[in-house]
Design an enzyme around this catalytic site. Structure first.
Site: not given
Ligand code: CO8
Length: 260
Positions: A66, A111, A114, A134
């Site tokens: 998400a 998400g 999921e 999460e």
């Molecule tokens: N949301 C928003 N932006 C994201 C997300 C995300 N989930 N993942 C990546 N991005 C963005 C980064 O911020 C980055 O943007 P920018 O270039 O502007 O800085 C771009 O995508 C590229 O990402 P990275 O530079 O971080 O790329 P890496 O190759 O270094 O890393 C990863 C890749 C490991 C996937 C890393 O991006 C990461 O850890 N992302 C987040 C993963 C995460 O924690 N996902 C779970 C989110 S929580 C969730 O999904 C909850 C669902 C249920 C919701 C319940 C309701 C309340």
């Protein structure tokens, strides 16, 4: 056909749906979830579509979760609405009669994991990474991950995966039974489309009834599930597909199913 963040390509009964926000690794903003809901409903109603394959654009991610930027400023009430909106989507995908295959082409996190779990089965690329991170953000799964993983993996593996937030490689996810098959990245979508085409050639009423029996049966006792299966099984004997499928076998020709 498509929307701001989704690409849709329909060919020979198969819809290829691509989430197209590669700059943020296809993160699920509320607007993307709304587009997915609208698009799945449209594909479900479209008689030209028999099977759906969903994937992410770019080489890095299926969906990296998400949208964290959006969630960062939510209060509890907004989070509840967000979780329910995501759950409405995953429930719709699970309950729709048409099969949905997830082609996980990179990160499938939170998400995104999921969303893949809501599909009927998952193929992954060899570079895919999957998990529910999460708790590393101070929250917990909210689009069904705690429920789906507990049922799919059992309590112990679900607990370990969710409490640690660790990512599984594609090979580990296959070993854990999360993905059915792993392919080189360049072949993944083609393999998913091949499997979709094979399903399209079958009696789709039977496929839809089987999907329903498996899904509903998982929430029943085994005797109740057997009972439900027999009712769905019997109802197919009033269908054109049953007459065509068995008639074609007896006449030693290929069946021409209509899904009715
Ligand atoms: N949301 C928003 N932006 C994201 C997300 C995300 N989930 N993942 C990546 N991005 C963005 C980064 O911020 C980055 O943007 P920018 O270039 O502007 O800085 C771009 O995508 C590229 O990402 P990275 O530079 O971080 O790329 P890496 O190759 O270094 O890393 C990863 C890749 C490991 C996937 C890393 O991006 C990461 O850890 N992302 C987040 C993963 C995460 O924690 N996902 C779970 C989110 S929580 C969730 O999904 C909850 C669902 C249920 C919701 C319940 C309701 C309340």
């Amino acid at each position: 056909m498509g929307t701001e963040n989704l690409l849709v390509d329909i060919k020979d009964g198969v819809a290829l749906l691509t989430i197209n926000r590669p700059k943020v690794l296809n993160a699920l903003h509320t607007s993307v979830i709304a587009e997915l809901q609208e698009t799945f409903e449209a594909l479900n109603a479209n008689p030209a579509v028999k099977v759906i394959v969903i994937t992410g654009s770019g080489e890095k991610a299926f969906v990296a979760g998400a949208d964290i930027a959006e969630m960062a400023v939510m209060d509890a009430q907004q989070a509840l609405v967000f979780a329910r909106t995501g759950q409405r989507l995953v429930n719709f995908i699970g309950a729709m009669p048409k099969p949905v295959i997830a082609a996980v082409n990179g990160f499938a996190l939170g998400g995104g994991m999921e969303l893949a779990l809501a599909c009927d089965f998952i193929y992954a690329s060899d570079n895919a990474k999957m998990g529910l991170p999460e708790v590393t953000l101070g929250i917990m799964p909210g689009f069904g991950g705690s429920q789906k993983f507990a049922r799919l993996l059992g309590r112990s593996r679900a607990n370990e995966l969710i409490f640690t937030g660790k990512m599984l490689s594609a090979a580990e996810a296959k070993e854990w039974g999360i993905v059915n098959a792993v392919f080189p990245a360049a072949e993944l979508v083609g393999k998913a489309l091949e499997t979709a085409a094979r399903i399209v050639g079958n009696g789709l009423l039977g496929v839809a009834h089987a999907k329903e029996a498996i899904r509903r049966g998982l929430d029943m006792t085994e005797p109740d599930g057997m009972d439900y299966e027999s009712v769905l099984f019997a109802s197919l004997f009033a269908s054109c597909d049953q007459k065509e499928g068995m008639g074609a076998f007896v006449e030693k020709r290929k069946p021409n199913f209509t899904g009715s």
